[in-house]
Design an enzyme around this catalytic site. Structure first.
Site, PDB file in Angstrom:
ATOM      1  N   HIS A  48       0.817  -1.215   0.000  1.00 10.05           N
ATOM      2  CA  HIS A  48       0.000   0.000   0.000  1.00 10.05           C
ATOM      3  C   HIS A  48       0.846   1.258   0.000  1.00 10.05           C
ATOM      4  O   HIS A  48       0.565   2.212  -0.712  1.00 10.05           O
ATOM      5  CB  HIS A  48      -0.941   0.008   1.198  1.00 10.05           C
ATOM      6  CG  HIS A  48      -1.910   1.151   1.173  1.00 10.05           C
ATOM      7  ND1 HIS A  48      -1.556   2.428   1.578  1.00 10.05           N
ATOM      8  CD2 HIS A  48      -3.186   1.227   0.752  1.00 10.05           C
ATOM      9  CE1 HIS A  48      -2.602   3.233   1.412  1.00 10.05           C
ATOM     10  NE2 HIS A  48      -3.600   2.533   0.918  1.00 10.05           N
ATOM     11  N   GLU A  75       7.166   5.683  -2.935  1.00  8.96           N
ATOM     12  CA  GLU A  75       7.635   5.382  -4.293  1.00  8.96           C
ATOM     13  C   GLU A  75       8.638   4.238  -4.254  1.00  8.96           C
ATOM     14  O   GLU A  75       9.262   4.007  -3.225  1.00  8.96           O
ATOM     15  CB  GLU A  75       8.301   6.633  -4.896  1.00  8.96           C
ATOM     16  CG  GLU A  75       7.300   7.749  -5.070  1.00  8.96           C
ATOM     17  CD  GLU A  75       7.835   8.871  -5.962  1.00  8.96           C
ATOM     18  OE1 GLU A  75       9.051   9.070  -6.006  1.00  8.96           O
ATOM     19  OE2 GLU A  75       7.005   9.522  -6.611  1.00  8.96           O
ATOM     20  N   LEU A 127      -3.790  -7.798   2.999  1.00 10.05           N
ATOM     21  CA  LEU A 127      -4.440  -8.885   3.738  1.00 10.05           C
ATOM     22  C   LEU A 127      -5.878  -9.122   3.328  1.00 10.05           C
ATOM     23  O   LEU A 127      -6.412 -10.199   3.551  1.00 10.05           O
ATOM     24  CB  LEU A 127      -4.369  -8.616   5.250  1.00 10.05           C
ATOM     25  CG  LEU A 127      -3.019  -8.932   5.877  1.00 10.05           C
ATOM     26  CD1 LEU A 127      -3.029  -8.591   7.358  1.00 10.05           C
ATOM     27  CD2 LEU A 127      -2.666 -10.399   5.671  1.00 10.05           C
ATOM     28  N   GLY A 171      -9.856  -5.663  -0.739  1.00 12.04           N
ATOM     29  CA  GLY A 171     -10.585  -4.402  -0.844  1.00 12.04           C
ATOM     30  C   GLY A 171     -10.454  -3.807  -2.241  1.00 12.04           C
ATOM     31  O   GLY A 171     -10.012  -4.465  -3.185  1.00 12.04           O
ATOM     32  N   HIS A 231      -8.389  -1.692  -3.307  1.00  9.62           N
ATOM     33  CA  HIS A 231      -7.005  -1.632  -3.786  1.00  9.62           C
ATOM     34  C   HIS A 231      -6.652  -2.892  -4.568  1.00  9.62           C
ATOM     35  O   HIS A 231      -6.022  -2.819  -5.620  1.00  9.62           O
ATOM     36  CB  HIS A 231      -6.046  -1.479  -2.606  1.00  9.62           C
ATOM     37  CG  HIS A 231      -6.173  -0.166  -1.911  1.00  9.62           C
ATOM     38  ND1 HIS A 231      -6.377   1.016  -2.585  1.00  9.62           N
ATOM     39  CD2 HIS A 231      -6.117   0.165  -0.598  1.00  9.62           C
ATOM     40  CE1 HIS A 231      -6.436   2.015  -1.721  1.00  9.62           C
ATOM     41  NE2 HIS A 231      -6.293   1.526  -0.512  1.00  9.62           N
TER      42      HIS A 231
END
Lengths: 124, 124
Positions: free
Chosen positions: A9, A47, A72, A75, A77
């Site tokens: 993330h 980055e 985990l 979602g 993402h």
């Protein structure tokens, strides 16, 4: 030549991002025979971005890029954002094969891993 | 009698919270011999809270409660928030032994798990 990109993330805490870099380094020593190049990338905040990391791998000669969502749960993402990032990279490098693996939390071995941790620490 | 509480972040996406419930269910079938009670809890957004889940376990007879932070990195949630929640539960139940394990992402087996996933999927 193939490449593995660990896609996390990204965090405002530099220590969290450093954990991902260290994971990539650990993978390089453990999985070096399966992938010619192992790198990390971040979806947000930190980055390199996923398309940038893929770009670096392609520049280095990768023709087969595997992206692993280091998340985990499944979602937005995992379901949308990471595929969108890979699609962006695919448009930049149409001749390169790009794949995405299941996200980390979907691995059936997670339950076993959880149980193994319950025996590790003992601080009250 | 002992109990294991899987402490996840909690999500606005019900499907993410359901993944945690399913993990606890999987653990009940795989780890039922090591823990008399296995439950889940959420730090934010979803319920039950960590102190509430511990309270339910204590009500059921648990005298030894193990909390596993189901997080990939050692951010503030792992470093401060979960210990604070456990401390709150400890004040409510001073006679019960409460422990916290290392967080999921700290397990050395994570690298191996990542590599195992790279062979799973093949969608472009």
């Amino acid at each position: 030549m193939n490449a593995l990109i660990i896609a996390a993330h990204g965090s405002r805490r530099e220590a969290s991002n450093e954990e991902i870099r260290q994971l990539a380094a650990a993978l390089r020593s453990q999985g070096g025979d399966r992938f010619d190049l192992i790198a990390h990338a971040f979806l947000e905040i930190a980055e390199p971005s996923i398309p940038d990391a893929i770009g670096v791998a392609v520049e280095a000669g990768a023709q087969d890029v595997v992206v692993l969502p280091y998340f985990l749960s499944a979602g937005r993402h995992v379901a949308s954002d990471i595929p969108d990032e890979i699609a962006l990279a695919q448009r930049r490098h149409p001749g390169v094969r790009m794949r995405v693996t299941p996200y980390l939390g979907s691995a059936p071995e997670i339950a076993e891993l959880v149980l193994s941790l319950t025996g590790v620490s003992d601080r009250t």
